[in-house]
Design an enzyme around this catalytic site. Structure first.
Site, PDB file in Angstrom:
ATOM      1  N   ARG A 112       5.908 -11.577  -2.442  1.00 39.58           N
ATOM      2  CA  ARG A 112       5.636 -10.668  -1.328  1.00 39.58           C
ATOM      3  C   ARG A 112       6.918  -9.947  -0.923  1.00 39.58           C
ATOM      4  O   ARG A 112       7.942 -10.589  -0.675  1.00 39.58           O
ATOM      5  CB  ARG A 112       5.087 -11.502  -0.164  1.00 39.58           C
ATOM      6  CG  ARG A 112       4.726 -10.720   1.060  1.00 39.58           C
ATOM      7  CD  ARG A 112       4.147 -11.654   2.110  1.00 39.58           C
ATOM      8  NE  ARG A 112       3.988 -10.959   3.375  1.00 39.58           N
ATOM      9  CZ  ARG A 112       4.972 -10.741   4.239  1.00 39.58           C
ATOM     10  NH1 ARG A 112       6.201 -11.189   3.972  1.00 39.58           N
ATOM     11  NH2 ARG A 112       4.748 -10.092   5.370  1.00 39.58           N
ATOM     12  N   ARG A 125     -11.185  12.764  -1.283  1.00 40.29           N
ATOM     13  CA  ARG A 125     -10.442  12.040  -0.230  1.00 40.29           C
ATOM     14  C   ARG A 125      -9.716  10.827  -0.819  1.00 40.29           C
ATOM     15  O   ARG A 125      -8.608  10.492  -0.400  1.00 40.29           O
ATOM     16  CB  ARG A 125     -11.379  11.618   0.899  1.00 40.29           C
ATOM     17  CG  ARG A 125     -10.621  10.977   2.072  1.00 40.29           C
ATOM     18  CD  ARG A 125     -11.508  10.721   3.265  1.00 40.29           C
ATOM     19  NE  ARG A 125     -12.594   9.817   2.936  1.00 40.29           N
ATOM     20  CZ  ARG A 125     -13.629   9.568   3.741  1.00 40.29           C
ATOM     21  NH1 ARG A 125     -13.698  10.159   4.921  1.00 40.29           N
ATOM     22  NH2 ARG A 125     -14.577   8.737   3.370  1.00 40.29           N
ATOM     23  N   LYS A 183      -7.372   6.651   4.400  1.00 38.75           N
ATOM     24  CA  LYS A 183      -8.460   5.670   4.543  1.00 38.75           C
ATOM     25  C   LYS A 183      -8.014   4.322   3.978  1.00 38.75           C
ATOM     26  O   LYS A 183      -8.367   3.937   2.865  1.00 38.75           O
ATOM     27  CB  LYS A 183      -9.714   6.193   3.831  1.00 38.75           C
ATOM     28  CG  LYS A 183     -10.975   5.451   4.225  1.00 38.75           C
ATOM     29  CD  LYS A 183     -12.190   6.231   3.782  1.00 38.75           C
ATOM     30  CE  LYS A 183     -13.471   5.469   3.906  1.00 38.75           C
ATOM     31  NZ  LYS A 183     -13.820   5.081   5.271  1.00 38.75           N
ATOM     32  N   TYR A 230      -9.803   2.808   0.437  1.00 40.61           N
ATOM     33  CA  TYR A 230     -11.191   2.568   0.045  1.00 40.61           C
ATOM     34  C   TYR A 230     -12.040   3.803   0.305  1.00 40.61           C
ATOM     35  O   TYR A 230     -11.604   4.751   0.969  1.00 40.61           O
ATOM     36  CB  TYR A 230     -11.764   1.354   0.787  1.00 40.61           C
ATOM     37  CG  TYR A 230     -12.098   1.584   2.246  1.00 40.61           C
ATOM     38  CD1 TYR A 230     -11.105   1.698   3.208  1.00 40.61           C
ATOM     39  CD2 TYR A 230     -13.429   1.691   2.665  1.00 40.61           C
ATOM     40  CE1 TYR A 230     -11.416   1.915   4.546  1.00 40.61           C
ATOM     41  CE2 TYR A 230     -13.753   1.902   3.999  1.00 40.61           C
ATOM     42  CZ  TYR A 230     -12.739   2.009   4.934  1.00 40.61           C
ATOM     43  OH  TYR A 230     -13.053   2.227   6.248  1.00 40.61           O
ATOM     44  N   GLU A 277     -12.125   9.190  17.754  1.00 35.86           N
ATOM     45  CA  GLU A 277     -13.338   9.031  16.926  1.00 35.86           C
ATOM     46  C   GLU A 277     -13.944   7.671  17.223  1.00 35.86           C
ATOM     47  O   GLU A 277     -13.424   6.913  18.047  1.00 35.86           O
ATOM     48  CB  GLU A 277     -12.984   9.178  15.444  1.00 35.86           C
ATOM     49  CG  GLU A 277     -11.946   8.183  14.963  1.00 35.86           C
ATOM     50  CD  GLU A 277     -11.456   8.425  13.542  1.00 35.86           C
ATOM     51  OE1 GLU A 277     -12.208   8.973  12.723  1.00 35.86           O
ATOM     52  OE2 GLU A 277     -10.298   8.038  13.251  1.00 35.86           O
TER      53      GLU A 277
HETATM   54  N1  PMP Z   1     -13.771   7.738  11.042  1.00 36.84           N
HETATM   55  C1  PMP Z   1     -13.493   6.470  10.680  1.00 36.84           C
HETATM   56  C2  PMP Z   1     -12.422   5.742  11.389  1.00 36.84           C
HETATM   57  C3  PMP Z   1     -14.241   5.849   9.653  1.00 36.84           C
HETATM   58  O1  PMP Z   1     -13.960   4.586   9.288  1.00 36.84           O
HETATM   59  C4  PMP Z   1     -15.281   6.572   9.032  1.00 36.84           C
HETATM   60  C5  PMP Z   1     -16.139   5.928   7.982  1.00 36.84           C
HETATM   61  N2  PMP Z   1     -15.446   5.640   6.835  1.00 36.84           N
HETATM   62  C6  PMP Z   1     -15.524   7.892   9.443  1.00 36.84           C
HETATM   63  C7  PMP Z   1     -14.744   8.444  10.445  1.00 36.84           C
HETATM   64  C8  PMP Z   1     -16.595   8.723   8.796  1.00 36.84           C
HETATM   65  O2  PMP Z   1     -16.197   9.132   7.522  1.00 36.84           O
HETATM   66  P1  PMP Z   1     -17.275   9.432   6.386  1.00 36.84           P
HETATM   67  O3  PMP Z   1     -18.190  10.471   6.937  1.00 36.84           O
HETATM   68  O4  PMP Z   1     -16.473   9.929   5.255  1.00 36.84           O
HETATM   69  O5  PMP Z   1     -17.977   8.140   6.120  1.00 36.84           O
END
Ligand code: PMP
Length: 306
Positions: free
Chosen positions: A121, A72, A170, A53, A202
């Site tokens: 599945r 991305r 992502k 996503y 993070e």
């Molecule tokens: N780290 C994680 C785990 C996230 O889910 C996000 C938000 N999608 C970010 C960092 C920040 O990414 P972005 O600046 O592309 O929104």
């Protein structure tokens, strides 16, 4: 015969949309009222979290950092061997139509692509020509850029990073970040910073930074973190403003002793962090570096939005 109840025409309670009661969404080439958009229960996004996503913010009706999100998306799909069924211009057209049809001035557009309906599945991927499922929807978030948390700052708790090891992709596997966010709320904090081997990776849905003696410190890119699109833009703008950046890992102790801390994401932009667990960061109020970066980022993003 027993009386039947009419199906709800809006989302069930607890999931009240912030946009028009019957917003227009996009599904596989069609623009539909949200209640008419249907995805198979066999979709691998549903049964396997086999989907990626992107979330792009909208300011003044325009898309922020759109090319970065598209780049991305391409990378996430190619890492998982999911065919990208559309090009960047197609996605731009869909984003713009959803913005227009739903009257979004400030808000977000969510895009998800799954590997599609694989039938029964199975851990084995379906044939490569299985059409991916493409879903986009948006919502209004009035005052997106005037978040009061920019003035108060966020509080975070630290929690172990129990996610998988390909956080650079992502995917929609967001259960652990969601659990961590709930745990943070239960502890009276706004969010959690995740920690692995004593080092901050993070935030649950954002990249994490500290500032010490004027230097901006943030973990280097690797498979350990999501390569934030806002992170890339903020670091570029910080460099242009002659600020010093160290892309390296930092410990919780180092973060607690920092002069400032902050996060970045597409929906938060830049937000200061004023408490990490029991430690007050700096003076306990948003610091000058985070404030300045937020200002520069918002200014430049509005200018560059498309
Ligand atoms: N780290 C994680 C785990 C996230 O889910 C996000 C938000 N999608 C970010 C960092 C920040 O990414 P972005 O600046 O592309 O929104």
């Amino acid at each position: 015969m027993t009386a039947t109840t009419a199906p709800p025409t809006t989302a069930p309670s607890g999931a009240v949309p912030s946009s028009p009661a019957q917003r227009t969404v996009y599904l596989n080439g069609d623009y539909l009222p949200e209640t008419e958009a249907r995805v198979s229960i066999f979709d691998r996004g549903f049964v396997m979290a086999d989907a990626v996503y992107e979330v792009t913010s909208v300011l003044d009706g325009k898309l922020v950092d759109f090319p970065g999100h598209m780049a991305r998306l391409d990378r996430s799909l190619s890492e998982l061997g999911i065919r990208n069924p559309m090009d960047s211009d197609d996605y731009l057209a869909v984003h713009r139509r959803l913005i227009a049809e739903n009257g979004i001035t400030d808000g977000m557009i969510y895009l998800q692509i799954s590997r599609g309906n694989g039938g029964d599945r199975d851990f084995v991927y379906p044939p490569a020509d299985t059409p991916p499922t493409v879903v986009l929807f948006g919502w209004n978030k009035p005052g997106l850029a005037d978040n009061p948390q920019a003035d108060t700052g966020l509080t975070v708790v630290t929690l172990p990073d129990l996610r998988w090891s390909r956080r650079d992709i992502k995917t929609v596997q967001l259960l652990y970040p969601s659990m961590a966010k709930m745990e943070a709320k239960a502890r009276g904090a706004d969010d959690a910073w995740l920690v692995e081997d004593g080092l901050v990776t993070e935030g649950t849905s954002n990249n994490a930074y500290i500032v010490k003696d004027g230097r901006i410190i943030t973990r280097a890119l690797s498979n350990d973190i999501l390569h934030g699109i806002t992170r890339a833009a903020v670091l570029r703008l910080a460099r242009e403003a002659q600020m010093t950046i160290e892309e390296r890992s930092f410990t919780v102790d180092e973060a607690q002793a920092a002069d400032e801390a902050f996060i970045t994401s597409a929906s938060a932009f830049v937000l200061p962090v004023v408490r990490i667990d029991d430690a007050t960061i700096g003076s306990g109020t948003p610091g000058p570096v985070a404030r300045r970066l937020r200002e520069i980022y918002l200014e430049e993003s509005r200018k560059a939005a498309i």
